[in-house]
Design an enzyme around this catalytic site. Structure first.
Site, short mmCIF file in Angstrom:
data_model
loop_
_atom_site.label_atom_id
_atom_site.label_comp_id
_atom_site.label_asym_id
_atom_site.label_seq_id
_atom_site.Cartn_x
_atom_site.Cartn_y
_atom_site.Cartn_z
N HIS A 83 18.78 34.26 49.58
CA HIS A 83 18.68 35.42 48.95
C HIS A 83 17.30 36.13 49.71
CE1 HIS A 83 17.44 38.17 45.43
NE2 HIS A 83 18.83 38.09 44.91
N ASP B 103 26.33 35.21 43.37
CA ASP B 103 27.75 35.13 43.90
C ASP B 103 28.31 34.26 44.30
OD1 ASP B 103 26.12 37.94 45.32
OD2 ASP B 103 27.61 38.32 44.10
#
Ligand code: SDX
Length: 393
Positions: free
Chosen positions: A270, A328
């Protein structure tokens, strides 16, 4: 040997804007919406209450919540003429392509809420976008599977309505499982807003030109579609299926570490989190709950995902680069177990994130000084030079 300008952009801050909506501490893995931790909201609140919080800054009273939920419920239908938009697409069109097109077209059907200078119209546009996105996403799905559109019902909750519009058919009654509705609502909540991610920044930048809210949200949907952003949930499940069994995991981890291999672990890493994404932690718990309830607790894909997470986090490449599962990584496993095809994963992300886009859009319009405006660049190209006729090149 291009001549290179040295150019001082004239600013030092890297912040694109200021905001009071969502706070992320990437090092600690913390996510707050108006000060409330995401795990508390996911566990104790529900999506429309979180929508109210994001839009208005405070948790609603019982009366405020009732009025807000009733308003959203009564905006869930689409202008009937918009049905024709869906039918203009090929059946195999990706639902995200349909959503980009239909949401953009809302500018033509709801032009009584496109004047961004009118606070009342901004409010109506906000409610219309939040209310109609589940209908648009569900109808994009129905169109892709060749089934008739199912209209929204005012007796169902926001999440139950979406499940009903996706999975009900005229031939028989479809009763929404309240546990699935709860899981769906939690997924909506976990994706509601996330500070200045790529798609939210796209909405803010588009809005800074004065474009109408439907066009700006359509731009955000287009940006979210990318596999590095909202498309990662679909890409992650496809990756887990390609890996297949846990014995194949070492090969894929080796590929993810190989700089010459473009493969990356989808659902991992991320730009901001250098610790666990707190949404992934809640999502992993939900995966166990939903799959147990659906009687697929022995889901091989979930087993592979957990083993992949375990092996990756035992590997210094990932821990030293601070690469952890993100929102996700587990969401696709839950959505597939609920009956959605992978092509519907990102539309569900877009549906959930609409309130974040809209809240940030309103915040920017309420503070004209807070516009992203026009980004500047560091020019590294040629210095000025004269044109050369083709016979002399
Ligand atoms: C979302 O911004 C948001 O908030 C987004 C989002 C939201 O709610 O809106 O959180 C939603 O988009 C989540 C992210 C979903 N995308 C994926 O899961 C796709 C896989 N992840 C990667 O594409 C990647 O991690 C990014 C794009 C998310 C971040 O990429 P960065 O900024 O390059 O990550 P980094 O700087 O932390 O990378 C450090 C290193 C780099 O290698 P080096 O240059 O140091 O050698 O780690 C590598 C990267 O190449 N790396 C990975 C990796 N992610 C980063 N290596 C293997 N697998 C990965 N997944």
């Amino acid at each position: 040997d291009a001549g290179v300008f040295t150019y001082d952009p004239g600013f030092t801050s890297t912040a694109s804007c200021d905001s009071t909506i969502t706070f992320i501490d990437g090092a600690k893995g913390e996510l707050l919406h108006r000060g409330y931790p995401i795990d508390q909201l996911a566990g104790k609140s529900h999506y429309l209450e979180v929508c109210y919080l994001l839009l208005y800054g405070e948790l609603p009273s019982a009366e405020q919540l009732e009025i807000f939920e009733s308003t959203i419920t009564r905006h869930t239908m689409l202008h009937e003429q918009m049905v024709n938009f869906f039918r203009g697409f090929r059946r195999d069109a990706h639902p995200m392509a349909v959503m980009v097109g239909v949401v953009g077209a809302m500018s033509a059907f709801y032009h009584d809420s496109t004047d961004i200078s009118d606070p009342y119209q901004r409010e109506v546009a906000s409610h219309r976008l939040i209310a109609k996105m589940p209908t648009i996403a569900a109808w994009a799905y129905k169109y892709s599977v060749g089934q008739p559109f199912v209209y929204p019902r005012n007796d169902l909750s926001y999440a139950a309505n979406f499940l009903h519009m996706c999975f009900a058919v005229p031939a028989e009654e479809y009763v929404v499982d309240p546990i699935l509705a709860r899981a769906m609502d939690r997924i909506f909540t976990l994706h509601a807003d996330h500070e200045q991610n790529a798609s939210t920044s796209t909405v803010r930048l588009a809005s800074s030109s004065g474009a109408n809210p439907f066009a700006c949200v359509a731009a955000g949907i287009a940006c979210l579609w990318g596999p590095a952003h909202g498309g990662a949930n679909q890409a992650c499940l496809e990756m887990l299926k390609e890996i297949g069994t846990p014995d194949q995991i070492p090969e894929y981890i080796a590929r993810a570490k190989d700089k010459n291999d473009p493969f990356r672990l989808m659902g991992f890493g991320h730009r901001v989190y250098k610790n666990f994404d707190p949404r992934a932690t809640v999502m992993k718990q939900s995966a166990d709950e939903v799959l147990d309830l659906l009687g697929v607790e022995n889901n091989p894909i979930l087993a592979t995902a957990k083993e992949l997470e375990k092996q990756a986090l035992a590997d210094p490449y990932f821990t030293e680069k601070k690469l952890f599962p993100n929102v996700d990584f587990y969401s696709g496993i839950i959505l597939e177990a609920m009956g959605f095809p992978t092509s519907m994963f990102t539309p569900i992300f877009a549906l959930s994130r609409t309130v974040g886009w809209v809240s940030q859009w309103k915040e920017m319009l309420n503070d004209p000084q807070n516009k992203i405006g026009r980004p500047r660049q560091l020019y590294l190209g040629n210095t000025q030079r004269d044109y050369v006729d083709i016979e002399n090149r």
